[in-house]
Motif scaffolding. Structure first.
Motif, mmCIF file in Angstrom:
data_model
loop_
_atom_site.group_PDB
_atom_site.id
_atom_site.type_symbol
_atom_site.label_atom_id
_atom_site.label_comp_id
_atom_site.label_asym_id
_atom_site.label_seq_id
_atom_site.Cartn_x
_atom_site.Cartn_y
_atom_site.Cartn_z
ATOM 1 N N GLN A 38 0.838 -1.191 0.000
ATOM 2 C CA GLN A 38 0.000 0.000 0.000
ATOM 3 C C GLN A 38 0.875 1.244 0.000
ATOM 4 O O GLN A 38 1.634 1.478 0.942
ATOM 5 C CB GLN A 38 -0.956 0.022 1.198
ATOM 6 C CG GLN A 38 -1.956 1.166 1.150
ATOM 7 C CD GLN A 38 -2.970 1.121 2.270
ATOM 8 O OE1 GLN A 38 -2.719 0.589 3.350
ATOM 9 N NE2 GLN A 38 -4.153 1.696 2.020
ATOM 10 N N LEU A 88 1.202 -4.962 3.965
ATOM 11 C CA LEU A 88 0.152 -5.485 4.832
ATOM 12 C C LEU A 88 0.054 -6.995 4.692
ATOM 13 O O LEU A 88 -0.009 -7.516 3.572
ATOM 14 C CB LEU A 88 -1.202 -4.870 4.460
ATOM 15 C CG LEU A 88 -1.307 -3.348 4.537
ATOM 16 C CD1 LEU A 88 -2.624 -2.884 3.921
ATOM 17 C CD2 LEU A 88 -1.215 -2.874 5.976
ATOM 18 N N PHE A 102 -6.428 -8.024 8.785
ATOM 19 C CA PHE A 102 -5.186 -7.404 8.351
ATOM 20 C C PHE A 102 -4.305 -7.054 9.537
ATOM 21 O O PHE A 102 -4.793 -6.656 10.605
ATOM 22 C CB PHE A 102 -5.481 -6.123 7.566
ATOM 23 C CG PHE A 102 -5.872 -6.363 6.150
ATOM 24 C CD1 PHE A 102 -7.159 -6.742 5.830
ATOM 25 C CD2 PHE A 102 -4.947 -6.239 5.134
ATOM 26 C CE1 PHE A 102 -7.532 -6.983 4.512
ATOM 27 C CE2 PHE A 102 -5.306 -6.475 3.818
ATOM 28 C CZ PHE A 102 -6.586 -6.852 3.513
ATOM 29 N N GLY A 103 -3.005 -7.173 9.332
ATOM 30 C CA GLY A 103 -2.060 -6.612 10.274
ATOM 31 C C GLY A 103 -1.974 -5.105 10.068
ATOM 32 O O GLY A 103 -2.551 -4.564 9.110
ATOM 33 N N LYS A 104 -1.260 -4.439 10.941
ATOM 34 C CA LYS A 104 -1.157 -2.979 10.845
ATOM 35 C C LYS A 104 -0.152 -2.524 9.800
ATOM 36 O O LYS A 104 -0.090 -1.345 9.480
ATOM 37 C CB LYS A 104 -0.793 -2.407 12.215
ATOM 38 C CG LYS A 104 -1.917 -2.552 13.228
ATOM 39 C CD LYS A 104 -1.597 -1.845 14.530
ATOM 40 C CE LYS A 104 -2.783 -1.949 15.487
ATOM 41 N NZ LYS A 104 -2.528 -1.258 16.771
ATOM 42 N N SER B 43 -4.619 0.169 10.155
ATOM 43 C CA SER B 43 -4.797 -0.878 9.163
ATOM 44 C C SER B 43 -6.238 -0.895 8.666
ATOM 45 O O SER B 43 -7.071 -0.126 9.119
ATOM 46 C CB SER B 43 -4.433 -2.229 9.758
ATOM 47 O OG SER B 43 -4.380 -3.201 8.739
ATOM 48 N N LEU B 44 -6.498 -1.775 7.735
ATOM 49 C CA LEU B 44 -7.849 -1.914 7.208
ATOM 50 C C LEU B 44 -8.711 -2.654 8.216
ATOM 51 O O LEU B 44 -8.319 -3.687 8.755
ATOM 52 C CB LEU B 44 -7.832 -2.718 5.900
ATOM 53 C CG LEU B 44 -7.483 -1.959 4.637
ATOM 54 C CD1 LEU B 44 -5.996 -1.680 4.583
ATOM 55 C CD2 LEU B 44 -7.916 -2.756 3.413
#
Lengths: 112, 115
Positions: A38, A88, A102-104, B43-44
């Motif tokens: 991202q 991610l 999702f991870g951060k 995050s998402l």
């Protein structure tokens, strides 16, 4: 609470080096593992996914999965400045689930 | 490939108004689509799972009456943020999968700013 953990970084590597990104997950039932890139202000782009233990290679990228250790990693060979982004890790929520957690994310910086 | 188109890319609206975001799968049919929200440097977070022809499944803590989801066809899901407030300002992203061999593709996202 099912969790996906990543080191937030930033991870800095010189251009041409190998970048190693790591992710651990808590749900032993998870079967599908994804890596996304991202860029700032953009939506995630799928890099690759892996379902089976072992390695999966796609160009400069290699995903490694170890279900016993609940660990998945992404190696980026010959890192380029354009690889600088947040990576991610995403994991499906258990056997048969289509939802992802999702991870951060880990911020990678490739230094020219 | 698997292309997911999302519109609009940016929207600014006044507090109390509603905003509709569209998510389309361009080259495949998607019986299931997913809506995420991402706050800055976070995050998402999955908001809801959109199912074609049936009600959406919302994640815990997401108000279904505030975030209306309609998945009327195999290629279109919409998210309507009703009575938007400044705290709803965020990056909203949809995703869909063409199948197990393709992973999940994301739309380009919608940056919502409520003033």
């Amino acid at each position: 609470q099912k969790e996906v953990e990543q080191n937030s970084g930033p991870l800095s590597v010189p251009e041409g080096a190998i970048a190693s990104l790591n992710c651990t997950y808590s749900d032993r039932g998870s079967q599908s593992f994804f890596w996304y890139r991202q860029y700032s202000g953009k939506s995630p782009e799928l890099i690759m996914f892996i379902y089976s233990n072992g390695d999966k290679e796609d160009g400069r990228f290699t995903a490694q999965l170890n279900k016993a250790s609940q660990y998945v990693s992404l190696l980026i060979r010959d890192s380029q400045p354009s690889d600088s982004a947040t990576y991610l890790c995403a994991v499906n929520r258990g056997a048969g689930s289509y939802q992802l957690t999702f991870g951060k994310g880990t911020k990678l910086s490739v230094i020219p | 490939g698997a292309v997911v188109s999302q519109h609009p890319s940016r929207v600014i609206c006044k507090s109390g108004t509603s905003v509709k975001i569209e998510c389309r799968s361009l080259d495949f049919q998607a019986t299931t689509m997913f809506w995420y929200r991402q706050f800055p440097k976070q995050s998402l977070m999955l908001m809801a799972t959109s199912n074609e022809g049936s009600k959406a499944t919302y994640e815990q803590g997401v108000e279904k009456d505030k975030f209306l989801i309609n998945h009327a066809s195999l290629t279109l899901s919409t998210l309507t943020v009703t009575s938007a407030h400044p705290e709803d300002s965020s990056f909203y992203i949809c995703s869909a999968s063409r199948g197990q061999n393709y992973g999940y593709t994301f739309g380009s996202g919608t940056r919502l700013t409520v003033v």
